[in-house]
Write an enzyme that holds these catalytic residues in place. Structure first.
Site, PDB file in Angstrom:
ATOM      1  N   LYS A 150      -1.062  14.613 -10.965  1.00 37.46           N
ATOM      2  CA  LYS A 150       0.242  14.427 -11.728  1.00 37.46           C
ATOM      3  C   LYS A 150       0.918  15.556 -12.057  1.00 37.46           C
ATOM      4  O   LYS A 150       2.069  15.669 -12.181  1.00 37.46           O
ATOM      5  CB  LYS A 150      -0.464  14.034 -13.317  1.00 37.46           C
ATOM      6  CG  LYS A 150      -0.943  12.691 -13.197  1.00 37.46           C
ATOM      7  CD  LYS A 150      -0.161  11.433 -12.724  1.00 37.46           C
ATOM      8  CE  LYS A 150      -0.567   9.961 -12.835  1.00 37.46           C
ATOM      9  NZ  LYS A 150       0.550   9.296 -12.394  1.00 37.46           N
ATOM     10  N   SER A 193       1.869  11.981 -16.402  1.00 42.21           N
ATOM     11  CA  SER A 193       0.987  11.767 -17.455  1.00 42.21           C
ATOM     12  C   SER A 193       0.812  13.057 -18.021  1.00 42.21           C
ATOM     13  O   SER A 193       1.290  14.056 -17.594  1.00 42.21           O
ATOM     14  CB  SER A 193      -0.563  11.474 -16.800  1.00 42.21           C
ATOM     15  OG  SER A 193      -1.490  11.729 -17.477  1.00 42.21           O
ATOM     16  N   ASP A 222       0.894  -0.971   0.092  1.00 42.82           N
ATOM     17  CA  ASP A 222      -0.102  -0.086   0.019  1.00 42.82           C
ATOM     18  C   ASP A 222       1.030   1.135  -0.119  1.00 42.82           C
ATOM     19  O   ASP A 222       1.558   1.454   0.827  1.00 42.82           O
ATOM     20  CB  ASP A 222      -0.926  -0.014   1.243  1.00 42.82           C
ATOM     21  CG  ASP A 222      -1.761   1.110   1.359  1.00 42.82           C
ATOM     22  OD1 ASP A 222      -1.531   2.079   0.621  1.00 42.82           O
ATOM     23  OD2 ASP A 222      -2.652   1.111   2.186  1.00 42.82           O
ATOM     24  N   VAL A 223       0.847   1.900  -1.008  1.00 39.37           N
ATOM     25  CA  VAL A 223       1.958   3.021  -1.259  1.00 39.37           C
ATOM     26  C   VAL A 223       1.589   4.187  -0.341  1.00 39.37           C
ATOM     27  O   VAL A 223       2.537   5.265  -0.167  1.00 39.37           O
ATOM     28  CB  VAL A 223       2.164   3.593  -2.760  1.00 39.37           C
ATOM     29  CG1 VAL A 223       2.639   2.339  -3.671  1.00 39.37           C
ATOM     30  CG2 VAL A 223       0.887   3.998  -3.350  1.00 39.37           C
ATOM     31  N   TYR A 262      -7.158  13.737 -10.409  1.00 36.13           N
ATOM     32  CA  TYR A 262      -5.871  13.154 -11.231  1.00 36.13           C
ATOM     33  C   TYR A 262      -5.084  14.213 -11.832  1.00 36.13           C
ATOM     34  O   TYR A 262      -3.685  14.030 -11.718  1.00 36.13           O
ATOM     35  CB  TYR A 262      -6.386  12.338 -12.395  1.00 36.13           C
ATOM     36  CG  TYR A 262      -5.488  11.328 -12.914  1.00 36.13           C
ATOM     37  CD1 TYR A 262      -4.941  10.229 -12.240  1.00 36.13           C
ATOM     38  CD2 TYR A 262      -4.994  11.635 -14.232  1.00 36.13           C
ATOM     39  CE1 TYR A 262      -4.373   9.500 -13.037  1.00 36.13           C
ATOM     40  CE2 TYR A 262      -4.259  10.871 -14.654  1.00 36.13           C
ATOM     41  CZ  TYR A 262      -3.612   9.563 -14.151  1.00 36.13           C
ATOM     42  OH  TYR A 262      -2.778   8.846 -15.068  1.00 36.13           O
TER      43      TYR A 262
END
Length: 223
Positions: free
Chosen positions: A118, A101, A21-22, A114
C-alpha cells in the site's frame, strides 16, 4: 466469481462481469477491452483487487510476500496500464482510482507485505498522475480506514473504535461515493492524491500513546 456474476445479472445491462487475474497483463487487457466493447469506451477505472497475509516478519516466506506485492501493487499497475492505454487510444482522457489503505501510513503488527504494497501504491499513484497528466488522465487513490464489512465484523470493538475520531467504522457506500467523486468532472483538478477516508484515525493517531503488540487490532481497513 459466482457472486460477481450474480451482481452483474441483478444490475442488468448497465453492468458486465468478467473474471480477471490482475497479475496477468493479458487478463487486464481483456478486462478493459470488454468495457470498451460493451459500453463504447472507457472513462474510469477503479483498482480494488487486494489480498492480505498476516504473518510474523521473521516467519513469513518470500513466496507469501511476493504474492501480496503481485496482487496489490503489480496488479494495480497492470490494470492501470491497460486502462490508460485504452483511454489514450480513445483520445478522450479519463480517471483512474486506486484503493490504498491507511496502512500506507500506519504500521500494524503482522502486516509487513500489506503495508509495503500500500505504501508502494501511494507512490505508484503519484508517479502515474505525473506521467499521464499530459494525456488527460487523472490518477488518485483512496485510503480507507476501518470499514464495516463481513471481513471486519469480528474485529470492530471498543478498542478499535477508540482509535477513530468519529467513533464508528465507515460504510462501504461511503468509500464508493469517494470513488465516484474522484472519477467525476467535479474532481477535474485533483490528481496524484490519496484521500484518506478513515473517520479521523490518522489524525487521532498523532496524539495516541504508543501501542503494544498485545492491543493492536488485526487489519480491518479493507472494503
Amino acid at each position: 466469481e459466482e457472486q460477481g456474476a450474480a451482481v452483474a445479472r441483478a444490475l442488468g445491462p448497465a453492468c458486465r462481469f468478467q473474471r480477471c487475474d490482475v497479475t496477468r497483463a493479458e487478463d487486464a487487457a481483456a478486462l478493459t477491452g470488454t468495457a470498451v466493447e460493451a459500453f463504447g469506451g472507457l472513462d474510469n477505472c477503479v483498482n480494488h483487487a487486494a489480498i492480505l497475509r498476516s504473518e510474523d516478519p521473521l516467519e513469513g516466506t518470500p513466496e507469501s510476500f511476493r504474492a501480496v506485492i503481485e496482487v496489490n501493487l503489480v496488479g494495480s499497475f497492470l490494470v492501470a496500464q491497460a486502462a490508460a492505454r485504452r483511454m489514450v487510444a480513445l483520445g478522450r482522457g479519463g480517471a483512474i482510482v486506486n484503493l490504498s489503505s491507511i496502512n500506507a501510513e500506519v504500521a500494524l503488527h503482522g502486516q509487513t507485505s500489506y503495508a509495503a504494497s500500500k505504501g508502494g501504491l501511494a507512490m505508484l499513484t503519484r508517479s502515474l498522475a505525473v506521467q499521464l497528466a499530459d494525456r488527460g488522465i487523472r490518477v488518485n487513490a483512496i485510503g480507507p480506514g476501518t470499514i464495516a464489512t463481513e471481513m471486519s465484523a469480528g474485529f470492530v470493538n471498543d478498542t478499535v473504535l477508540s482509535r477513530i475520531a468519529l467513533r464508528r467504522p465507515g460504510r462501504p457506500e461511503e468509500i464508493a461515493a469517494i470513488a465516484l467523486f474522484l472519477a467525476s468532472d467535479e474532481a477535474s483538478y485533483v490528481t496524484g492524491q490519496t484521500l484518506y477516508a478513515d473517520g479521523g484515525r490518522l489524525a487521532l493517531n498523532l496524539v495516541m500513546p504508543p501501542r503494544t503488540a498485545s492491543n493492536d487490532e488485526p487489519s480491518t481497513n479493507r472494503l
